[in-house]
Scaffold this active site. Structure first.
Site, PDB file in Angstrom:
ATOM      1  CG  ASP A  37      -2.022  -1.010   1.158  1.00 41.10           C
ATOM      2  OD1 ASP A  37      -2.569  -1.188   0.050  1.00 41.10           O
ATOM      3  OD2 ASP A  37      -2.341  -1.619   2.185  1.00 41.10           O
ATOM      4  CG  ASP A 148      -6.537  -4.709   0.391  1.00 44.42           C
ATOM      5  OD1 ASP A 148      -6.263  -5.064   1.557  1.00 44.42           O
ATOM      6  OD2 ASP A 148      -5.907  -3.818  -0.209  1.00 44.42           O
TER       7      ASP A 148
END
Length: 201
Positions: A37, A148
């Protein structure tokens, strides 16, 4: 074409001072890909790391496994040509957030459904996202459908029942004393559910 079940460890809430060491630990677990991320503090309020860290990781870990990057940044196009591997560009359209996985030079091969709110760790799986996962898998069976957020041993069954075939898991893997067992459990649940769906059809 979508096939099998892929588990991608995410180091969003890992010890950022030892990213390479933490990833090397899970690499021994037959990890399909690593999820990163990249957050700039603008698109969402949190901050993680940028493309120099990603490049350093790739140099340390080598070409395998592949990197799946979710760019939670205000200007993802600024970094698209500088980052190797798969990019995930977050877009905002009609007030709703969606994610498209983009590999430079290829067509879209993955649809990402966020199952928590963007940018924060340790959240619970949003079960109301499962109908979206199922819809994507039935409407676009050639795409991998990735979930996710909030994915772990206690929630992977919900994702698998919705036919997700790719799952990002952070805390459940990276905070476990036995990451190999967790990855295998998540993969096996998804694979068994996929086999059952195939037989039911």
């Amino acid at each position: 074409m979508a096939s099998g079940c892929k588990i991608g460890p995410c180091i969003h809430n890992s010890d950022l001072a030892s990213l390479g060491a933490e990833y090397l630990q899970v690499l021994n677990s037959e990890t399909y890909y690593l999820h990163l991320d990249v957050i700039d503090g603008h698109f969402v309020s949190n901050i993680t790391f940028g493309h120099p860290v990603v490049e350093s990781l790739q140099k340390q870990l080598g070409p395998d496994p592949s990197f799946d990057m979710r760019m939670m940044v205000s200007r993802p196009e600024q970094w698209a040509t500088d980052n190797p591997g798969a990019l995930t560009k977050d877009i905002q359209e009609n007030g709703m957030k969606a994610s498209l996985a983009i590999k430079p030079g290829t067509t879209i091969d993955m649809a990402l459904v966020m199952t928590v709110k963007h940018g924060l760790v340790g959240q619970k799986l949003m079960k109301d996202m499962m109908p979206k996962v199922h819809w994507l898998r039935t409407q676009f069976p050639s795409l991998d459908t990735e979930v996710d957020g909030g994915v772990g041993p206690d929630t992977i069954h919900k994702c698998a029942e919705a036919e997700a075939n790719t799952a990002v898991s952070g805390s459940a893997i990276m905070k476990s004393e036995d990451s190999r067992s967790v990855i295998n459990l998540l993969r096996n649940v998804c694979s068994e559910a996929a086999q059952k769906c195939f037989l039911d059809r």
